[in-house]
Design a protein around this motif. Structure first.
Motif, mmCIF file in Angstrom:
data_model
loop_
_atom_site.group_PDB
_atom_site.id
_atom_site.type_symbol
_atom_site.label_atom_id
_atom_site.label_comp_id
_atom_site.label_asym_id
_atom_site.label_seq_id
_atom_site.Cartn_x
_atom_site.Cartn_y
_atom_site.Cartn_z
ATOM 1 N N TRP A 1 39.757 72.180 55.574
ATOM 2 C CA TRP A 1 38.848 71.808 56.666
ATOM 3 C C TRP A 1 38.662 72.981 57.628
ATOM 4 O O TRP A 1 37.537 73.366 57.968
ATOM 5 C CB TRP A 1 39.402 70.592 57.394
ATOM 6 C CG TRP A 1 38.657 70.242 58.665
ATOM 7 C CD1 TRP A 1 38.907 70.710 59.914
ATOM 8 C CD2 TRP A 1 37.538 69.374 58.771
ATOM 9 N NE1 TRP A 1 38.022 70.195 60.819
ATOM 10 C CE2 TRP A 1 37.153 69.354 60.137
ATOM 11 C CE3 TRP A 1 36.820 68.599 57.871
ATOM 12 C CZ2 TRP A 1 36.097 68.596 60.614
ATOM 13 C CZ3 TRP A 1 35.758 67.826 58.340
ATOM 14 C CH2 TRP A 1 35.404 67.842 59.692
ATOM 15 N N GLU A 2 39.742 73.570 58.059
ATOM 16 C CA GLU A 2 39.677 74.673 59.012
ATOM 17 C C GLU A 2 39.030 75.925 58.412
ATOM 18 O O GLU A 2 38.362 76.676 59.112
ATOM 19 C CB GLU A 2 41.079 74.975 59.542
ATOM 20 C CG GLU A 2 41.626 73.876 60.436
ATOM 21 C CD GLU A 2 43.034 74.151 60.920
ATOM 22 O OE1 GLU A 2 43.728 75.011 60.303
ATOM 23 O OE2 GLU A 2 43.457 73.520 61.913
ATOM 24 N N PHE A 3 39.240 76.116 57.121
ATOM 25 C CA PHE A 3 38.628 77.263 56.461
ATOM 26 C C PHE A 3 37.099 77.152 56.492
ATOM 27 O O PHE A 3 36.391 78.116 56.785
ATOM 28 C CB PHE A 3 39.133 77.351 55.015
ATOM 29 C CG PHE A 3 38.662 78.575 54.274
ATOM 30 C CD1 PHE A 3 38.953 79.860 54.735
ATOM 31 C CD2 PHE A 3 37.923 78.444 53.102
ATOM 32 C CE1 PHE A 3 38.519 80.978 54.044
ATOM 33 C CE2 PHE A 3 37.485 79.557 52.409
ATOM 34 C CZ PHE A 3 37.787 80.823 52.880
ATOM 35 N N ASN A 4 36.565 75.970 56.211
ATOM 36 C CA ASN A 4 35.120 75.737 56.295
ATOM 37 C C ASN A 4 34.605 75.947 57.710
ATOM 38 O O ASN A 4 33.581 76.602 57.928
ATOM 39 C CB ASN A 4 34.783 74.323 55.815
ATOM 40 C CG ASN A 4 34.627 74.217 54.318
ATOM 41 O OD1 ASN A 4 33.539 74.333 53.790
ATOM 42 N ND2 ASN A 4 35.743 73.994 53.626
ATOM 43 N N GLN A 5 35.339 75.390 58.686
ATOM 44 C CA GLN A 5 34.898 75.524 60.074
ATOM 45 C C GLN A 5 34.949 76.986 60.527
ATOM 46 O O GLN A 5 34.067 77.462 61.257
ATOM 47 C CB GLN A 5 35.773 74.667 60.998
ATOM 48 C CG GLN A 5 35.805 73.192 60.670
ATOM 49 C CD GLN A 5 34.435 72.560 60.620
ATOM 50 O OE1 GLN A 5 33.598 72.797 61.501
ATOM 51 N NE2 GLN A 5 34.173 71.779 59.579
ATOM 52 N N LYS A 6 35.979 77.675 60.075
ATOM 53 C CA LYS A 6 36.185 79.056 60.517
ATOM 54 C C LYS A 6 35.032 79.954 60.072
ATOM 55 O O LYS A 6 34.528 80.777 60.849
ATOM 56 C CB LYS A 6 37.505 79.570 59.954
ATOM 57 C CG LYS A 6 37.970 80.901 60.535
ATOM 58 C CD LYS A 6 39.353 81.235 60.016
ATOM 59 C CE LYS A 6 39.864 82.539 60.630
ATOM 60 N NZ LYS A 6 41.203 82.900 60.110
ATOM 61 N N ILE A 7 34.599 79.805 58.844
ATOM 62 C CA ILE A 7 33.535 80.671 58.315
ATOM 63 C C ILE A 7 32.157 80.138 58.680
ATOM 64 O O ILE A 7 31.298 80.882 59.173
ATOM 65 C CB ILE A 7 33.677 80.817 56.788
ATOM 66 C CG1 ILE A 7 34.959 81.586 56.460
ATOM 67 C CG2 ILE A 7 32.454 81.529 56.192
ATOM 68 C CD1 ILE A 7 35.258 81.687 54.984
ATOM 69 N N LEU A 8 31.913 78.858 58.457
ATOM 70 C CA LEU A 8 30.563 78.316 58.580
ATOM 71 C C LEU A 8 30.193 77.913 60.005
ATOM 72 O O LEU A 8 29.018 77.855 60.344
ATOM 73 C CB LEU A 8 30.407 77.109 57.649
ATOM 74 C CG LEU A 8 30.674 77.399 56.168
ATOM 75 C CD1 LEU A 8 30.547 76.123 55.352
ATOM 76 C CD2 LEU A 8 29.725 78.465 55.648
ATOM 77 N N SER A 9 31.175 77.647 60.825
ATOM 78 C CA SER A 9 30.895 77.265 62.211
ATOM 79 C C SER A 9 31.268 78.406 63.162
ATOM 80 O O SER A 9 30.416 78.984 63.839
ATOM 81 C CB SER A 9 31.641 75.986 62.570
ATOM 82 O OG SER A 9 31.363 75.608 63.898
ATOM 83 N N THR A 10 32.548 78.756 63.192
ATOM 84 C CA THR A 10 32.985 79.845 64.072
ATOM 85 C C THR A 10 32.327 81.159 63.698
ATOM 86 O O THR A 10 31.904 81.929 64.573
ATOM 87 C CB THR A 10 34.518 79.989 64.019
ATOM 88 O OG1 THR A 10 35.118 78.738 64.378
ATOM 89 C CG2 THR A 10 34.989 81.073 64.965
ATOM 90 N N GLY A 11 32.225 81.437 62.402
ATOM 91 C CA GLY A 11 31.594 82.681 61.955
ATOM 92 C C GLY A 11 30.151 82.788 62.430
ATOM 93 O O GLY A 11 29.716 83.849 62.905
ATOM 94 N N TYR A 12 29.411 81.709 62.326
ATOM 95 C CA TYR A 12 28.014 81.714 62.783
ATOM 96 C C TYR A 12 27.943 81.874 64.303
ATOM 97 O O TYR A 12 27.044 82.518 64.834
ATOM 98 C CB TYR A 12 27.311 80.433 62.338
ATOM 99 C CG TYR A 12 26.721 80.513 60.946
ATOM 100 C CD1 TYR A 12 25.364 80.318 60.724
ATOM 101 C CD2 TYR A 12 27.520 80.806 59.844
ATOM 102 C CE1 TYR A 12 24.823 80.389 59.455
ATOM 103 C CE2 TYR A 12 26.994 80.882 58.573
ATOM 104 C CZ TYR A 12 25.641 80.676 58.373
ATOM 105 O OH TYR A 12 25.106 80.767 57.110
ATOM 106 N N PHE A 13 28.909 81.269 64.994
ATOM 107 C CA PHE A 13 28.976 81.426 66.452
ATOM 108 C C PHE A 13 29.205 82.886 66.834
ATOM 109 O O PHE A 13 28.511 83.442 67.704
ATOM 110 C CB PHE A 13 30.086 80.550 67.021
ATOM 111 C CG PHE A 13 30.555 80.976 68.386
ATOM 112 C CD1 PHE A 13 29.751 80.800 69.508
ATOM 113 C CD2 PHE A 13 31.804 81.586 68.549
ATOM 114 C CE1 PHE A 13 30.183 81.221 70.768
ATOM 115 C CE2 PHE A 13 32.235 82.003 69.794
ATOM 116 C CZ PHE A 13 31.421 81.823 70.910
ATOM 117 N N LEU A 14 30.173 83.550 66.195
ATOM 118 C CA LEU A 14 30.489 84.938 66.546
ATOM 119 C C LEU A 14 29.309 85.873 66.246
ATOM 120 O O LEU A 14 29.005 86.772 67.041
ATOM 121 C CB LEU A 14 31.740 85.392 65.791
ATOM 122 C CG LEU A 14 33.052 84.732 66.198
ATOM 123 C CD1 LEU A 14 34.190 85.187 65.287
ATOM 124 C CD2 LEU A 14 33.396 85.032 67.667
#
Length: 701
Positions: A542-555
């Motif tokens: 779950w966190e891996f998906n959020q890290k790349i697809l959500s946080t990554g897009y944010f950064l």
């Protein structure tokens, strides 16, 4: 590579008899030209020209006739092939003398050159054609070597020419290239048959011989003789009066340049969107750190080829601690640029003629920064890089000329008459219409994957410069090589980047600013995919998906927003999300949730960006199997398992599921991204474009 004498400043003789064995006279001309143009100390991109006079059969009469082969208009001797040469009947060129009405009418002679074309050659003849045609020698080189121009641009250049070359090389006072100069060059050559060449004041070198190899070796001998003499003289003086400031460390220089370049780009792109280039070579730093920087820079360049690429003079930007540092320079940048523009406009008004073209862009091309280096801006990366190379040549010339006497820049009126020459204006008007993304810089995450590469190719086709960012170093290398072969080295850059690291994202954006001057288009495309039932989805997954697809897009969005805001040129940010961001899929909670977050983030950024002209839109792919990295791993197996079918049947399943019964490919997604990147969608922000061949549950509403 060092010359045989061991002096690395000398141009080595690269002629290879074995390689050239069996070449025709025309092929030997091409070979000689490419060798001479391969070293920027001999002549820079597009500079100088070479020629030979060959006996050929007239295609109409079959009778032998003399034909002049000479570099055509707009060619580059370092890279051209035989198609780059104009071919003209020599006897017709000679008869043009009878039509010449004098210096006041010399421009009209250019149109007559086309009437001398041999064998229907479509390569237009250049303004320098008469300079070659009327010399009574078979092979002629006209070059712009740094060492020779240093002598030609000295106040006592005529005497230096006599002293250094002992009568082997003649001298002609400055005259703008054209028909009259061709006649004067012929006169001095015929009246002095022992001459091996001529130096043109503030311009360059002519040499001649009876074979290509002799001409090549003579050109090198004259250039190297000038260099050896200069080296001897310059050991006795301190270059440019010595240094008054020390160079900053490399990382500091790059940080300052990457900070300034987007700011400058934003403030100088009203006339045309510009691309930047940064140089901090040893030659550049020696000059910008020197005591004589400002007085020499104010004199401008001497050689016409240098001047046309670099403008009347550069702009000096001081960010030393004594002047308040970088912060003070940034605060004063608007007023400094206004002063430069006012000075340029005054130059135009002082020098303009009744028939002069309208004033062009009054912004600088070259920016010199003590302790840091040189920045150049132009309509595209190649032109900006070439301007930097030309000014580096000018630095070498100024170093030599000021070291042995007094450097003399091009007379202001002469400079204007070249810059606003009607023939030069006509050439500019004939330039092809710019492509839709000309002058734009695109940054693509996941750039080495299927959708990323397809998008890069589409944007490059439309004239954009592209930075591919990816975590896969090997795939980046392959992509860069492929695109460079198609579009050229100037427009493609790659950077290794992890979208989950704020430091690495920011560093990649600084790299983009340093390489191209700023960013206009950001395609947030990096991604992964995973599939599993909810009760089998681990927290780690779950966190891996959020890290790349959500946080990554944010950064990436945050960095893009910051850079676009500093440029004040607007911009386009495109999220490559998924139909799963709109409609849930079984066994993909982590992926669907993260993709939904991407779409909501895009809407938020669109709200904040709109007042600054920053548009943010979403392209939603579905089932892009071919070429897409996420379908090469477990995701394909997991989706096939979810649908209880073989992986071989998955593509057909998605095709049949679509309303249009069509497969979706990376190129289809790239087309959607291009739409949102280009001005054709200039009134769209906060929108979602589904590229899925029709999937009713994903209809936006």
């Amino acid at each position: 590579m060092k010359s045989s004498s061991g002096n690395e400043n000398l141009i080595p003789n690269a002629w290879d008899d074995n390689y050239a064995n069996g070449f025709s006279q025309a092929q030997l001309l091409e070979y000689r030209s490419n060798l001479l143009g391969s070293d920027m100390r001999v002549t820079n991109f597009g500079g100088g020209n070479t020629s030979c006079k060959l006996l050929s059969d007239d295609p109409l009469t079959g009778e032998p006739c003399q034909v002049l082969w000479v570099k055509g208009s707009g060619g580059d001797i370092g890279s051209m092939d035989l198609s780059g040469f104009s071919t003209l009947y020599l006897d017709k060129l000679i008869r043009l003398k009878d039509l010449y009405r004098g210096e006041a009418y010399e421009d009209e002679m250019v149109d007559l050159l086309s009437h001398c074309t041999f064998n229907l050659n479509s390569r237009a003849a250049s303004i320098d054609t008469p300079l070659h045609a009327y010399l009574p020698y078979k092979h002629v080189d006209h070059l712009h070597p740094d060492s020779v121009i240093a002598i030609a641009a000295s106040a006592n250049s005529e005497q230096l020419t006599q002293d250094i070359f002992d009568g082997d090389i003649g001298w002609l006072a400055w005259r703008r290239p054209g028909f009259q100069l061709g006649l004067e060059l012929e006169k001095v050559a015929r009246e002095n048959p022992k001459l091996k060449g001529v130096i043109l004041e503030s311009h360059g070198l002519f040499t001649w011989a009876e074979s290509s190899k002799e001409c090549y070796e003579l050109s090198l001998a004259i250039i190297n003789k000038a260099q050896l003499w200069l080296d001897t003289q310059l050991t006795q003086v301190e270059a440019f009066g010595g240094a008054v400031i020390e160079s900053l460390a490399s990382d500091q220089r790059r940080l300052i340049a990457s900070t300034l370049m987007p700011l400058i780009r934003g403030k100088t792109s009203a006339h045309q969107r510009q691309i930047g280039h940064f140089s901090d070579t040893t030659e550049v730093l020696e000059f910008v750190n020197s005591h004589e920087l400002k007085p020499l820079a104010n004199l401008g360049t001497s050689c016409p080829d240098h001047f046309l690429r670099t403008k009347i003079k550069p702009m000096v930007l001081d960010c030393s601690q004594e002047t308040g540092g970088l912060e003070a320079l940034v605060s004063n940048l608007d007023s400094l640029l206004e002063d430069y523009r006012a000075d340029y406009e005054a130059y135009y008004n002082r020098c303009k003629n009744d028939n002069s073209p309208a004033i062009r862009d009054s912004n600088p091309v070259v920016y010199l920064i003590p302790g840091v280096g040189m920045i150049t801006f132009a309509k595209d990366k190649a032109t900006a890089r070439i301007a930097s190379e030309f000014y580096t040549n000018a630095i070498n010339v100024m170093k030599g000329a000021s070291g042995v006497g007094e450097y003399v820049g091009l007379d202001e009126q002469e400079a204007f008459d070249i810059e606003y020459w009607l023939l030069e204006e006509a050439k500019l008007q004939r330039m092809p219409k710019a492509k839709s993304l000309a002058g734009r810089v695109a940054f693509i995450t996941g750039g080495a994957g299927g959708i990323g590469k397809a998008t890069a190719g589409r944007l490059l086709q439309e004239g954009a410069a592209v930075i591919l960012a990816d975590i896969d170093e090997k795939s980046l290398e392959i992509a860069e090589k492929e695109f460079s072969q198609i579009f050229g080295d100037d427009v493609v850059r790659t950077v290794l980047m992890d979208v989950t690291s704020e430091d690495k994202v920011n560093s990649a954006f600084r790299f983009a600013s340093l390489e191209f001057g700023g960013i206009d288009i950001v395609v947030s495309n990096a991604g992964i995919a995973s599939s599993s039932p909810l009760d089998e989805t681990s927290l780690e997954n779950w966190e891996f998906n959020q890290k790349i697809l959500s946080t990554g897009y944010f950064l990436v969005s945050k960095a893009a927003f910051s850079h676009m805001k500093s440029q004040s040129l607007g911009g386009a940010i495109i999220f490559v999300a998924s139909k799963n961001g709109l409609v849930a899929s079984a066994n993909a909670a982590a992926y669907c949730t993260a993709k939904a977050a991407e779409i909501q983030l895009a809407r938020c950024v669109a709200l904040e960006g709109a007042p600054m002209g920053i548009r943010v839109n979403v392209v939603n792919p579905d089932a892009v199997l071919r070429g897409s990295k996420i379908w090469t791993g477990k995701w394909k197996e997991e989706r096939a398992s979810a649908y209880k079918m073989s992986t071989d049947d998955l593509e057909e399943h998605y095709r049949q599921r679509s309303l249009l019964k069509r497969n979706v490919f990376p190129e289809d997604i790239a087309e959607g991204v291009y739409f949102f990147a280009a001005d054709i969608s200039s009134k769209s922000t906060g929108n979602i474009l589904n590229v899925d061949a029709g999937h009713a549950p994903s209809f936006t509403r």
